[in-house]
Design a protein around this motif. Structure first.
Motif, PDB file in Angstrom:
ATOM      1  N   ALA A 247       0.834  -1.208   0.000  1.00  0.00           N
ATOM      2  CA  ALA A 247       0.000   0.000   0.000  1.00  0.00           C
ATOM      3  C   ALA A 247       0.863   1.251   0.000  1.00  0.00           C
ATOM      4  CB  ALA A 247      -0.928  -0.013   1.218  1.00  0.00           C
ATOM      5  N   VAL A 248       1.945   1.196   0.743  1.00  0.00           N
ATOM      6  CA  VAL A 248       2.865   2.363   0.759  1.00  0.00           C
ATOM      7  C   VAL A 248       3.524   2.525  -0.601  1.00  0.00           C
ATOM      8  CG1 VAL A 248       4.931   3.329   1.810  1.00  0.00           C
ATOM      9  CG2 VAL A 248       3.246   2.122   3.238  1.00  0.00           C
ATOM     10  N   GLN A 249       3.934   1.407  -1.249  1.00  0.00           N
ATOM     11  CA  GLN A 249       4.577   1.491  -2.575  1.00  0.00           C
ATOM     12  C   GLN A 249       3.612   2.068  -3.608  1.00  0.00           C
ATOM     13  OE1 GLN A 249       8.015   0.346  -3.490  1.00  0.00           O
ATOM     14  NE2 GLN A 249       7.298   1.895  -4.981  1.00  0.00           N
ATOM     15  N   THR A 250       2.374   1.664  -3.555  1.00  0.00           N
ATOM     16  CA  THR A 250       1.390   2.174  -4.511  1.00  0.00           C
ATOM     17  C   THR A 250       1.198   3.677  -4.338  1.00  0.00           C
ATOM     18  OG1 THR A 250       0.260   0.012  -4.532  1.00  0.00           O
ATOM     19  CG2 THR A 250      -0.980   1.947  -5.310  1.00  0.00           C
ATOM     20  N   ALA A 251       1.165   4.118  -3.102  1.00  0.00           N
ATOM     21  CA  ALA A 251       0.980   5.550  -2.849  1.00  0.00           C
ATOM     22  C   ALA A 251       2.183   6.349  -3.357  1.00  0.00           C
ATOM     23  CB  ALA A 251       0.754   5.780  -1.354  1.00  0.00           C
ATOM     24  N   LEU A 252       3.403   5.823  -3.147  1.00  0.00           N
ATOM     25  CA  LEU A 252       4.602   6.544  -3.622  1.00  0.00           C
ATOM     26  C   LEU A 252       4.698   6.496  -5.145  1.00  0.00           C
ATOM     27  CD1 LEU A 252       7.271   5.476  -0.946  1.00  0.00           C
ATOM     28  CD2 LEU A 252       6.011   7.639  -1.131  1.00  0.00           C
ATOM     29  N   ASN A 253       4.254   5.423  -5.774  1.00  0.00           N
ATOM     30  CA  ASN A 253       4.258   5.347  -7.236  1.00  0.00           C
ATOM     31  C   ASN A 253       3.315   6.398  -7.846  1.00  0.00           C
ATOM     32  OD1 ASN A 253       6.086   3.252  -7.188  1.00  0.00           O
ATOM     33  ND2 ASN A 253       4.527   1.646  -7.411  1.00  0.00           N
ATOM     34  N   ASP A 254       2.172   6.588  -7.224  1.00  0.00           N
ATOM     35  CA  ASP A 254       1.248   7.622  -7.723  1.00  0.00           C
ATOM     36  C   ASP A 254       1.880   9.022  -7.615  1.00  0.00           C
ATOM     37  OD1 ASP A 254      -0.574   5.619  -8.223  1.00  0.00           O
ATOM     38  OD2 ASP A 254      -1.678   5.934  -6.331  1.00  0.00           O
ATOM     39  N   LEU A 255       2.633   9.230  -6.559  1.00  0.00           N
ATOM     40  CA  LEU A 255       3.280  10.535  -6.379  1.00  0.00           C
ATOM     41  C   LEU A 255       4.370  10.764  -7.427  1.00  0.00           C
ATOM     42  CD1 LEU A 255       3.892  13.141  -4.833  1.00  0.00           C
ATOM     43  CD2 LEU A 255       5.341  11.779  -3.288  1.00  0.00           C
ATOM     44  N   THR A 256       5.264   9.817  -7.616  1.00  0.00           N
ATOM     45  CA  THR A 256       6.357   9.988  -8.577  1.00  0.00           C
ATOM     46  C   THR A 256       5.848  10.050 -10.016  1.00  0.00           C
ATOM     47  OG1 THR A 256       6.694   7.572  -8.558  1.00  0.00           O
ATOM     48  CG2 THR A 256       8.030   8.893  -7.049  1.00  0.00           C
ATOM     49  N   LYS A 257       4.775   9.300 -10.320  1.00  0.00           N
ATOM     50  CA  LYS A 257       4.214   9.362 -11.675  1.00  0.00           C
ATOM     51  C   LYS A 257       3.668  10.747 -11.969  1.00  0.00           C
ATOM     52  CE  LYS A 257       1.021   6.942 -14.768  1.00  0.00           C
ATOM     53  NZ  LYS A 257       0.548   8.210 -15.404  1.00  0.00           N
ATOM     54  N   LYS A 258       3.022  11.355 -11.003  1.00  0.00           N
ATOM     55  CA  LYS A 258       2.504  12.707 -11.197  1.00  0.00           C
ATOM     56  C   LYS A 258       3.635  13.686 -11.471  1.00  0.00           C
ATOM     57  CE  LYS A 258      -0.269  16.251  -8.863  1.00  0.00           C
ATOM     58  NZ  LYS A 258      -1.026  16.589  -7.615  1.00  0.00           N
ATOM     59  N   LEU A 259       4.741  13.531 -10.761  1.00  0.00           N
ATOM     60  CA  LEU A 259       5.881  14.423 -10.968  1.00  0.00           C
ATOM     61  C   LEU A 259       6.529  14.186 -12.327  1.00  0.00           C
ATOM     62  CD1 LEU A 259       7.557  14.237  -7.415  1.00  0.00           C
ATOM     63  CD2 LEU A 259       6.030  16.023  -8.318  1.00  0.00           C
ATOM     64  N   ASN A 260       6.706  12.926 -12.704  1.00  0.00           N
ATOM     65  CA  ASN A 260       7.361  12.613 -13.980  1.00  0.00           C
ATOM     66  C   ASN A 260       6.522  13.034 -15.175  1.00  0.00           C
ATOM     67  OD1 ASN A 260       9.694  11.386 -12.819  1.00  0.00           O
ATOM     68  ND2 ASN A 260       8.544   9.495 -12.480  1.00  0.00           N
ATOM     69  N   ASP A 261       5.227  12.876 -15.084  1.00  0.00           N
ATOM     70  CA  ASP A 261       4.374  13.210 -16.228  1.00  0.00           C
ATOM     71  C   ASP A 261       4.278  14.711 -16.472  1.00  0.00           C
ATOM     72  OD1 ASP A 261       3.953  10.534 -16.578  1.00  0.00           O
ATOM     73  OD2 ASP A 261       1.953  10.508 -15.623  1.00  0.00           O
ATOM     74  N   ASN A 262       4.545  15.529 -15.480  1.00  0.00           N
ATOM     75  CA  ASN A 262       4.420  16.980 -15.636  1.00  0.00           C
ATOM     76  C   ASN A 262       5.680  17.643 -16.202  1.00  0.00           C
ATOM     77  OD1 ASN A 262       1.768  17.055 -14.741  1.00  0.00           O
ATOM     78  ND2 ASN A 262       2.340  17.433 -12.595  1.00  0.00           N
ATOM     79  N   TYR A 263       6.758  16.872 -16.314  1.00  0.00           N
ATOM     80  CA  TYR A 263       7.969  17.494 -16.869  1.00  0.00           C
ATOM     81  C   TYR A 263       7.787  17.732 -18.368  1.00  0.00           C
ATOM     82  CZ  TYR A 263      10.317  16.265 -12.483  1.00  0.00           C
ATOM     83  OH  TYR A 263      10.678  16.157 -11.156  1.00  0.00           O
ATOM     84  N   PRO A 264       7.973  18.964 -18.838  1.00  0.00           N
ATOM     85  CA  PRO A 264       7.742  19.256 -20.268  1.00  0.00           C
ATOM     86  C   PRO A 264       8.968  18.936 -21.109  1.00  0.00           C
ATOM     87  CG  PRO A 264       8.306  21.285 -19.151  1.00  0.00           C
ATOM     88  CD  PRO A 264       8.344  20.195 -18.082  1.00  0.00           C
ATOM     89  N   LEU A 265       8.830  19.119 -22.409  1.00  0.00           N
ATOM     90  CA  LEU A 265       9.940  19.054 -23.375  1.00  0.00           C
ATOM     91  C   LEU A 265      10.631  17.695 -23.393  1.00  0.00           C
ATOM     92  CD1 LEU A 265      11.496  22.575 -22.628  1.00  0.00           C
ATOM     93  CD2 LEU A 265       9.902  21.981 -24.466  1.00  0.00           C
ATOM     94  N   GLY A 266       9.910  16.655 -23.021  1.00  0.00           N
ATOM     95  CA  GLY A 266      10.507  15.318 -23.069  1.00  0.00           C
ATOM     96  C   GLY A 266      11.632  15.102 -22.081  1.00  0.00           C
ATOM     97  N   ILE A 267      11.606  15.784 -20.946  1.00  0.00           N
ATOM     98  CA  ILE A 267      12.681  15.652 -19.956  1.00  0.00           C
ATOM     99  C   ILE A 267      12.600  14.281 -19.289  1.00  0.00           C
ATOM    100  CG2 ILE A 267      13.575  16.565 -17.787  1.00  0.00           C
ATOM    101  CD1 ILE A 267      12.655  19.316 -18.634  1.00  0.00           C
TER     102      ILE A 267
END
Length: 346
Positions: free
Chosen positions: A291-311
């Protein structure tokens, strides 16, 4: 008998009155009147002199007659009129040595000094104009890029440009060789307490059908402080994040420890397929590890998807103060405003 007084003069004049005057006192006889002078005839009416030619055959033509030059008597004396010539002005005073043969200097419209002065003035005006244009171009580009970067990072930024070639030329051609962006360190999008240092090279603003240009290379360093990680988890993981009371790091183990009273979660930052993730290693407390891993995966995915310009993430390192990650992008397309409103000013 008395004799009459003796009178001077010759005997023949005696007794005849006054003696004759002295020859020097005699008046000359009057001149006879001169006959009036006739005006000289025109040249074509003057008598001509006939030249005698030797007798020849009867076929010889008539003799040629040449006009006789006028005699002195035929020429009327011309009356000379004496005109008073104007008195020339006195020569200007000379400042050279008296009696010297100094030649007056010839004055020209431009000499070497005036030409050099004009050239210096022209160069100064050109330099001033270029400097003013450089300053204006930098200020305008700085305002535009600052607005774009602040919209992307959601934080205040500072922009600096490369100086080779001159920025005015870069602005005219739309080809920027080097641009540096540094955020204030408050946040980068959803990550609180994160600072971004970004360097962009070979930026070409050329509007096409699906982009506004390209970025040859983008390199970024993201520094995430421990306090910022705690605030980010608390804001993005409702229920679980509220239980986190502090975050600390273990550089030797390369882990981040999230503390919740007597409970804790130990996670290791890793790079997987260009994304920055938090891999849960250990959980102490009533919460299951999955449950903790799933919660942290949702957090990092949100951060990674918001990076523009193909970073994408290249590497990550745990430090005493937090986590430092390096990111990059190559030949990235600058999106249009319909894909990302932050780039509308470009």
């Amino acid at each position: 008998m008395t004799q009459p007084p003796h009178r001077p003069g010759p005997p023949e004049w005696r007794g005849r009155g006054s003696p004759p005057p002295h020859p020097s006192q005699r008046r000359p006889p009057p001149r006879p009147p001169e006959p009036p002078r006739q005006p000289a005839p025109p040249p074509h009416e003057r008598p001509t002199e006939q030249l005698r030619t030797p007798r020849g055959p009867a076929s010889a033509g008539p003799t040629q007659r040449f006009p006789r030059p006028p005699s002195p008597a035929d020429v009327q004396p011309t009356q000379q009129i004496h005109r008073r010539e104007p008195i020339p002005p006195p020569p200007p005073p000379t400042f050279g040595a008296p009696g010297g043969d100094e030649k007056p200097r010839r004055r020209h419209g431009f000499n070497k000094t005036s030409i050099a002065l004009v050239a210096v003035i022209v160069l100064a005006l050109l330099a001033g104009g270029l400097a003013a244009g450089e300053l204006y171009a930098r200020q305008r580009a700085d305002n535009i890029l600052t607005e774009v970067a602040e919209c992307v990072t959601e934080d205040g930024v500072k922009i600096s440009f490369g100086v080779n070639p001159p920025f005015l030329w870069q602005h005219i051609t739309g080809h920027y060789t080097n641009i540096s962006v540094t955020t204030d360190g408050n946040r980068v999008q959803s990550a609180d307490g994160m600072t971004a240092e970004v360097t962009l090279a070979d930026v070409r603003l050329q509007d096409t059908g699906d982009s506004k240009g390209t970025i040859g290379s983008l390199d970024a360093t993201l520094s995430w402080k421990s306090a910022g990680i705690k605030d980010t988890v608390a804001a993005n993981l409702p229920g679980v994040g509220n239980l986190v009371t502090g975050v600390r790091t273990d550089p030797a183990a390369g882990t981040v420890i999230l503390e919740a009273g007597d409970n804790s979660v130990s996670a290791k930052p890793v790079v997987t397929d260009g994304d920055l993730n938090l891999q849960v290693l250990d959980v102490t407390g009533p919460l299951p590890k999955e449950a903790v891993q799933t919660a942290l995966n949702d957090l990092t995915k949100k951060l990674n998807d918001n990076y523009p310009l193909g970073i994408q993430a290249d590497s990550v390192e745990v430090t005493d103060s937090g986590v430092v990650g390096t990111f990059s992008s190559r030949d990235a397309a600058i999106p249009k405003e319909d894909a990302n409103p932050c780039f509308a000013r470009l």
